[in-house]
Write an enzyme that holds these catalytic residues in place. Structure first.
Site, short mmCIF file in Angstrom:
data_model
loop_
_atom_site.label_atom_id
_atom_site.label_comp_id
_atom_site.label_asym_id
_atom_site.label_seq_id
_atom_site.Cartn_x
_atom_site.Cartn_y
_atom_site.Cartn_z
N GLY A 121 38.60 43.74 35.39
CA GLY A 121 38.62 43.18 36.52
C GLY A 121 40.13 43.02 37.44
O GLY A 121 40.94 43.40 36.83
N CYS A 122 39.93 42.71 38.78
CA CYS A 122 41.19 42.78 39.48
C CYS A 122 42.33 41.75 39.12
O CYS A 122 43.46 42.01 38.81
CB CYS A 122 40.96 42.65 40.84
SG CYS A 122 39.80 41.44 41.43
N TYR A 123 41.76 40.37 38.87
CA TYR A 123 42.59 39.48 38.57
C TYR A 123 43.03 39.63 37.03
O TYR A 123 44.35 39.43 36.77
CB TYR A 123 41.94 38.15 38.36
CG TYR A 123 41.72 37.33 39.62
CD1 TYR A 123 42.65 37.00 40.77
CD2 TYR A 123 40.41 37.17 40.19
CE1 TYR A 123 42.56 36.67 41.78
CE2 TYR A 123 40.19 36.47 41.42
CZ TYR A 123 41.13 36.53 42.20
OH TYR A 123 40.96 35.79 43.39
#
EC number: 1.2.1.38
Lengths: 342, 342, 342, 342
Positions: free
Chosen positions: C145-147
């Site tokens: 995921g990006c976060y």
């Protein structure tokens, strides 16, 4: 006793802005608020910036709900205003923020909107010659389109003073709220931030005949309009860059004098000092229009530029200003004149 | 007879916002406007959004120019307010939008500002326990910093109710107007648009001791603050995300009850309904603060978030609200409660 | 002979970014492009920035269309990847940009995603200890995921070196592309410009267990994560502000040494010189991550901040980097290291 | 052996973008980097997005520092290029990103720039008829202005095919990086976000004679240009809306055919399919130009719109493209064709 106001279409951007302004208006009381698919929802979820109305629940847009008000603002999809207005009766002041009653020529309406012409109501741009008188005492107001407001304020003094050839070339930049709250991919923040995009190019934008109508009326001859709107990465504001060939012999002083005279006594239009140009931020949230004009002698063109907030002077503010006139109230009552900047 | 107000530092963002609010205030009249290097310039060039003041010319910031007013707002660089206030005398209400008189502890001042402590004035955050009373009748007001306003409103109910451990971790996002109007490369539009950047990281931001002071006072014990501010691509607004460990046994219901009680009667703070979170746009241009809080049971932390407009509730609006209290006027007089959205 | 690549979900933001990167990759050839409701549309209408592919028409996402490629990137809604991967067979390198195969614990998956756990694939964050080795030769990659990418890069060196207490407090700001291309009112440009808004507050964001999984693995003990994401007015970029209490006796020099060692040889992570902090614009369009860290001695906390482009290092770039490793190609092949700024 | 390149003015936006592109160019090696007041500073502080050059230190812009390179890019204030070029000698390829050598007529130069005319170099807009040939083998290149690039690409096919009357009306929107990195109040983020503002109105913008020069050359008659630039809230990008009266008898098919022919073989200009209009984001970071054109039959005007990235096709990319031609390299070598979107 305050005047009781209903707003149909209170979940949209125009409806929300009407409410924001009415909340500061000393002579009105906010009554029914209606929505389409949003009926049953609290305004706090839909318009969280309108704190005093957060607990109000939207009702469906029906004649029964809208009955019993002195004033009804309509922020409805095209084609729905006529039936609602008829049901309200002739004693209610109906202010239509939509397009249905703006155009005089049925042929224009049919060509650009593709449906039957509903009629023509007094047009809520008091700064245009003769319009203030027509608004006094009326029970029906057609609120102008946001682009026609910006363009007419930028150009009408030139046409009224017979300074410009009847072919105007206009390029306008608008914030995205002008496109409304409907969800479309090209209006996503990810798409609009960092981008400028034209749309409705080539003479097909629906506001084109409305501009032409306004300018032709003051010019006394048909004014042909080339109009290109663009979407820019901001929520609010229109900057209209409007040019037309100067008629032979026209000087820069002629142009300046015409604009100074046109706007000397207007409460909401300011002709800027020479060399200062309008920017949209200066009128963010305000009902004011800033206008500047010059003569490009090399190109032989008058360049007139206006800045407005599309949701205020371009929609809800123009509507309330016209309401004030219709009701015989002070024209500027309850309307913000200062922008929220920076 | 209206109260006569002067604004020192009228060319900056804080000064401009004070003027915008005062223009809508029914009990004041705008007197002298002063600037530093901008003295001699019209306000129309510096603050083109303040239309009614466009022709006013800035004067130099001297005791003579500021004399003869009932109220003087100061928007001056750090360290200059004390001398100006002294020259004005004790009968003039002096409202300092700068930092000089915010901190109680000289050691804090010296450590973070690197100069001698000027003193402490009544602190213009009326929502904090005891502060409203201290503001009544005062002739000196220290307007809080924008971040401390946002953070204190988000967290003080938790500390006042003894719900949170005395270590707060705060990350705040601010619009660029919080950095003022001084020209610096990193504040250029080309730099800030499309970017988020932290600054003052690691406990060195000057607003840190002010937050700690406010929270410690209500907690009755020293509250240690870890504060990280970030600059985000918008002009206005602060979103403060504030977290602290919940004390043992604290429940979500405890937290909610504390906040509901703290803000039940506040005219400018709204505790949102559960599950709705604040966003800065809802308070754009308004003196309102939106607050929401929850208990993250897995992490054992209270998460409290507030949104304010840094220039309104965070500066000029808080200043006018405190002015109203000091003068015995209705606290909300002349202050906008609705945000300009979208 | 180039490797033939298919992209399922080519109309979305992740799919578009995979294509942008693959167009500059010297070892691949772009094969089938598929979409859901957009099948039949040209890519020129959906992704007008990908000029060389403008005339390509999206096909439906079926096993037949995806068959016959060496590599298949999946940008599909949650829950759809397992079936597609199974149909493709074990010899095809399948790179899932979705969440389905990121989490190790079925209980985490079920709690946060509300469906049955599909399994766990090698995790495409090569900078984490041991992950590069696990990616070599694999035929299945779960793109992080990006976060979690931003947070793990900011914090893992502190946990790997046993410098931080196992409770992290994280606040991250993300551009709107992280929310995808689905049309929702709160993602309209009119709503997001000029606003910061939190969401998924209180421990409920789906990326929370993924962060905890990554940090716990390097810490050797469970790391509890408090995570608050916020949406900021820009299209791309994540700034993750991550803090944790320093373990007793830890010094600033310890912290700096740990980060310097962790990133000394990483091609895409740069530990900034002291006092310089990351900003998202520096990595706009690049696969790079900028990291900075400090010890706030007063608060006793390590403050680590990272900036990435959520669509590049946070999604498509991380995917291509992992693809390179899986295929035995140079890890940085075809990937941009410089941001597009200003 | 790679060609050795120096960049004078490496701290500015043009210089930074030249470096970003050169870092991806396979035939060059980056040599001396110079700055004015920034000499002595690392590039990592000034251009943090150029990671591989972060440790390079800017040198002063002197003949000694610039000596010994095959190619020198100049990003200097107006009036400084001639002396530097002379000192470099005739064997060095000098590419001037400034205006000094763009205009052919000394009178134009003197009127708009107020100083003595330095001369005229081959003009780096290869798409204009005859220009590609003139660039081959040259040792001096004048990089076009960003607005003239956008406007010339939008309009030259109409003029080359004798379709348009020789009076063009142009309104262009530009991102703020076009104004450079110099700190000025009106370029602050707080000022530009949420605002559109015109400048250089009335025929006084310095790019006006350059547009006229380009269009007149292809038209074979003097083309009078009315040009109004506006600043919009984004960092990069130009959208040029260009209109001119169609000559009698011209049809929409004529217009389309002219543009299709003009751009059939251009590597960096794409004529969009009918009804699709350019937006700046599609070319963010790319050397591409998107063009669309239509005939507004009611207004009798050709409406041609182009979108470019002002820093790439409008400056640094056009410079590198011209460099490739001058050196006999493949014209598109090392240049990005895809935009970074969203």
């Amino acid at each position: 006793m305050p005047l009781r106001v209903a707003v149909a279409g209170a979940s949209g951007y125009a409806g929300g802005e009407v409410l924001r302004l009415l909340l500061s208006h000393p002579e009105v009381e906010i009554g029914a608020l209606t929505g389409g698919s949003n009926a049953g929802t609290t305004l706090g979820e839909l318009q969280p910036h309108l704190l005093p109305l957060a607990d109000r629940v939207l009702e469906p847009t029906t004649p029964e709900v809208l009955a019993g008000h002195d004033i009804v603002f309509l922020g409805l999809p095209h084609g729905q205003s006529a039936a609602v207005a008829e049901a309200l009766g002739e004693d209610v002041l109906v202010i239509d923020c939509g397009a249905d009653f703006r155009l005089k020529e049925a042929a224009d309406w049919e060509r650009f909107y593709g449906s039957a012409h509903a009629g023509t109501w007094p047009y809520g741009l008091p700064e245009l010659p003769g319009h203030r008188a027509a608004l006094k005492g009326t029970k029906r107001i057609a609120v102008p389109g946001c682009y026609p407001t910006a363009v007419s304020l930028a150009l009408f003094p030139a046409y009224a003073a017979q300074l410009a050839e009847p072919e105007a070339v206009i390029v306008a930049a608008s914030g995205t709220s002008g496109a409304g709250k409907a969800v479309k991919t090209h209006l996503l923040g990810s798409e609009v931030m960092g981008s400028v995009s034209p749309y409705g190019v080539g003479g097909v934008h629906r506001h084109t005949p409305e501009m032409s109508q306004n300018l032709s009326a003051v010019a006394g001859e048909p004014v042909n309009v080339s109009f290109t709107p663009t979407l820019v990465p901001m929520s609010r504001g229109i900057l209209a860059t409007c040019t037309a060939k100067a008629k032979p012999g026209v000087t820069g002083a002629d142009v300046r004098a015409a604009y100074a005279a046109a706007y000397a006594d207007e409460p909401f239009v300011r002709l800027l000092p020479e060399l200062q140009w309008p920017q949209t931020k200066s009128v963010h949230g305000a009902n004011s229009a800033l206008v500047q004009v010059t003569l490009d002698e090399h190109a032989g063109r008058i360049i007139a530029i206006s800045a407005i907030d599309n949701l205020v002077k371009g929609t809800a503010g123009g509507a309330v200003q016209s309401m004030n006139i219709a009701l015989g109230l002070p024209e500027a009552l309850g309307l913000p004149v200062n922008g929220v900047a920076p």
